[in-house]
Design a protein around this motif. Structure first.
Motif, short mmCIF file in Angstrom:
data_model
loop_
_atom_site.label_atom_id
_atom_site.label_comp_id
_atom_site.label_asym_id
_atom_site.label_seq_id
_atom_site.Cartn_x
_atom_site.Cartn_y
_atom_site.Cartn_z
N GLY A 162 60.71 16.57 -4.43
CA GLY A 162 61.91 17.10 -5.05
C GLY A 162 61.82 17.06 -6.55
O GLY A 162 61.27 16.13 -7.14
N SER A 163 62.36 18.10 -7.20
CA SER A 163 62.33 18.16 -8.65
C SER A 163 63.52 18.98 -9.13
O SER A 163 64.17 19.67 -8.36
N GLY A 164 63.80 18.89 -10.44
CA GLY A 164 64.84 19.73 -11.02
C GLY A 164 66.21 19.10 -11.05
O GLY A 164 66.41 17.94 -10.68
N ALA A 165 67.18 19.91 -11.45
CA ALA A 165 68.54 19.43 -11.63
C ALA A 165 69.17 18.98 -10.32
O ALA A 165 70.09 18.15 -10.31
N GLY A 166 68.67 19.51 -9.19
CA GLY A 166 69.23 19.13 -7.90
C GLY A 166 69.14 17.65 -7.62
O GLY A 166 69.95 17.09 -6.85
N LEU A 167 68.18 16.97 -8.25
CA LEU A 167 68.01 15.54 -8.01
C LEU A 167 69.14 14.71 -8.62
O LEU A 167 69.23 13.51 -8.37
N GLU A 168 69.98 15.35 -9.43
CA GLU A 168 71.14 14.63 -9.94
C GLU A 168 72.14 14.33 -8.83
O GLU A 168 73.02 13.48 -8.98
N LEU A 169 72.00 15.02 -7.71
CA LEU A 169 72.86 14.79 -6.55
C LEU A 169 72.25 13.72 -5.66
O LEU A 169 71.15 13.88 -5.14
N ASP A 170 72.96 12.61 -5.48
CA ASP A 170 72.47 11.55 -4.60
C ASP A 170 72.33 12.05 -3.17
O ASP A 170 71.46 11.58 -2.43
N SER A 171 73.18 12.99 -2.80
CA SER A 171 73.12 13.52 -1.43
C SER A 171 71.79 14.23 -1.16
O SER A 171 71.25 14.15 -0.06
N LEU A 172 71.25 14.92 -2.18
CA LEU A 172 69.95 15.59 -2.00
C LEU A 172 68.83 14.57 -1.87
O LEU A 172 67.97 14.69 -1.01
N LYS A 173 68.85 13.55 -2.70
CA LYS A 173 67.82 12.51 -2.61
C LYS A 173 67.85 11.84 -1.23
O LYS A 173 66.80 11.59 -0.63
N LEU A 174 69.04 11.54 -0.75
CA LEU A 174 69.18 10.91 0.56
C LEU A 174 68.61 11.80 1.65
O LEU A 174 67.88 11.33 2.53
N LEU A 175 68.90 13.09 1.58
CA LEU A 175 68.41 14.02 2.59
C LEU A 175 66.89 14.10 2.58
O LEU A 175 66.24 14.06 3.63
N LEU A 176 66.31 14.21 1.40
CA LEU A 176 64.85 14.29 1.31
C LEU A 176 64.20 13.02 1.84
O LEU A 176 63.16 13.07 2.51
N ARG A 177 64.81 11.88 1.56
CA ARG A 177 64.27 10.61 2.09
C ARG A 177 64.35 10.59 3.62
O ARG A 177 63.43 10.11 4.29
N GLN A 178 65.45 11.08 4.16
CA GLN A 178 65.60 11.08 5.62
C GLN A 178 64.55 11.94 6.28
O GLN A 178 63.96 11.55 7.31
N PHE A 179 64.28 13.10 5.72
CA PHE A 179 63.23 13.95 6.28
C PHE A 179 61.88 13.26 6.21
O PHE A 179 61.07 13.33 7.13
N ALA A 180 61.62 12.59 5.10
CA ALA A 180 60.32 11.94 4.91
C ALA A 180 60.14 10.73 5.83
O ALA A 180 59.05 10.49 6.35
N GLU A 181 61.21 9.97 6.02
CA GLU A 181 61.09 8.72 6.77
C GLU A 181 61.10 8.88 8.28
O GLU A 181 60.65 7.99 9.01
N VAL A 182 61.61 10.00 8.78
CA VAL A 182 61.78 10.15 10.22
C VAL A 182 60.45 10.07 10.97
O VAL A 182 60.40 9.57 12.09
N ASN A 183 59.36 10.52 10.35
CA ASN A 183 58.06 10.50 11.04
C ASN A 183 56.93 9.99 10.17
O ASN A 183 55.80 10.49 10.24
N SER A 184 57.22 9.04 9.31
CA SER A 184 56.19 8.35 8.52
C SER A 184 55.67 9.15 7.34
O SER A 184 54.60 8.84 6.82
#
Length: 303
Positions: free
Chosen positions: A208-230
C-alpha cells in the motif's frame, strides 16, 4: 416343476450377485478413500533471525491438524516454479506516481525465474488481464509500460479474479497486489473478498502507498488480506521506496515452500486449524493457520 426349479436357481443367482475378489474389493475401497480425501496446500516460509532458510525437505517439518499429527505427502521447495498473480492499481490517483509504479512492477517481473509464470491484472474501473504463456515476459512488460492511470478502483474484483485463476494451477502460488486506496468501483464487499481468500488459501502480499494510507481502515484491510494465508503487508509512505517493497516480496517468494498433505476431515465446510514447525527449534515458520474443508451435500447435512 422343471420350470419352477430353474426360476428358483435364477433368483438365487441374482440375489447372490457377482463375487468380488479380495484384491478388487481392496482397490474399490482405496478408490473411495482417495475420492473423500482433500489435498491441502500450506504455503510457508522458514527463517532464522530474519534470514530465510532454503532447501528443506518434508522430513524437516512437523504438521498438526486440529492438534493431531498429520503425514506430509510432499514439500514443494525453491526448484518448483512460481505461479504469481500481479495486481497493479491504475486508478486516477496513481497518475502523479505512474512512472515509479511502472518501474517497480517491471523490476519485480525481472526478478522472477524464467520458469515462473505470471498473470498480470491492471485494474481501475475495469480489469485488464494478461497471461504469460512462455518464458518471455516482454509482452507483460510492454503492457505495463503503455498503461495509463484513470478511473476508480475495483480492488476486490481484481483480487478474486486472481484467486480463481490460481485454482488448480501447479507449483507454488501467490498473489502480489499494489494499491493506493480503497475499493471504489467493485461489485463485491471486502468481507466477501476476505472470505474467498481464506477458502482459496493462497498467500497475499499487499503493498500500500499514497494518501489512502492515511485511513486506518485501509491499513487494517490490507493487513487482513495479508495475514489470512501467511502473506505480508507493506506500507510505503515514500513512493520512491516502492521498488524496495517489491524486492522484499520477490525475495520471500523465491524462498517459499508449499507443504502438501491429504486430509480426511468431514466434508462439511468447517474450519480446521493447522500448525507447522520444523525439526530445528531455532527456525521460525510463517505459514497458513488453517483451512476450510471441502463442502458436499452429504457433509453439509451433518450437524
Amino acid at each position: 416343476m422343471k420350470h419352477s426349479l430353474s426360476s428358483a436357481i435364477y433368483i438365487l443367482l441374482i440375489l447372490a450377485g457377482p463375487r468380488i475378489a479380495p484384491s478388487q474389493q481392496k482397490e474399490q475401497e482405496t478408490f473411495r478413500f482417495a475420492v473423500r480425501s482433500q489435498l491441502v496446500e500450506v504455503f510457508l516460509t522458514v527463517s532464522q533471525e530474519n534470514q530465510l532458510i532454503p532447501n528443506l525437505g518434508k522430513t524437516d517439518f512437523n504438521l498438526l491438524e486440529d492438534g493431531m499429527p498429520a503425514a506430509v505427502d510432499r514439500v514443494d521447495s525453491q526448484e518448483v516454479p512460481l505461479q504469481v498473480v500481479l495486481l497493479v492499481d491504475l486508478s486516477e490517483s496513481i497518475r502523479p506516481s505512474l512512472r515509479t509504479v511502472q518501474e517497480a512492477a517491471i523490476t519485480f517481473l525481472d526478478s522472477l525465474k524464467p520458469a515462473d509464470r505470471v498473470l498480470l491484472i491492471l485494474f481501475n474501473s475495469e480489469l485488464q488481464t494478461f497471461e504469460q504463456n512462455t518464458d518471455s515476459r516482454k509482452a507483460l512488460i510492454g503492457e505495463i509500460e503503455h498503461s495509463r492511470a484513470h478511473g476508480m478502483t475495483r480492488l476486490y474484483d481484481a483480487m478474486i479474479a486472481g484467486m480463481k485463476y490460481l485454482e488448480g494451477k501447479p507449483g507454488r502460488k501467490a498473489i502480489v497486489c499494489f494499491t493506493d486506496g480503497q475499493d471504489t468501483a467493485g461489485t463485491l464487499s471486502g468481507t466477501a473478498a476476505l472470505n474467498a481468500a481464506a477458502r482459496f488459501g493462497y498467500p497475499i502480499y499487499m503493498i500500500g502507498s499514497g494518501a489512502g494510507l492515511e485511513l486506518d481502515s485501509l491499513k487494517l484491510l490490507l493487513r487482513q488480506f495479508a495475514e489470512v494465508n501467511s502473506g505480508r503487508a507493506y506500507f510505503i509512505q515514500n513512493i520512491n521506496k516502492l521498488r524496495e517493497a517489491f524486492n522484499k516480496v520477490s525475495e520471500e517468494l523465491r524462498a517459499a515452500y508449499v507443504l502438501n498433505y491429504y486430509t480426511n476431515v468431514a466434508q462439511d465446510g468447517r474450519w480446521h486449524n493447522l500448525s507447522v514447525t520444523t525439526v530445528d527449534p531455532s527456525f521460525t515458520v510463517h505459514g497458513r493457520k488453517g483451512f476450510f474443508a471441502r463442502r458436499t451435500e452429504e457433509g453439509a447435512s451433518k450437524p
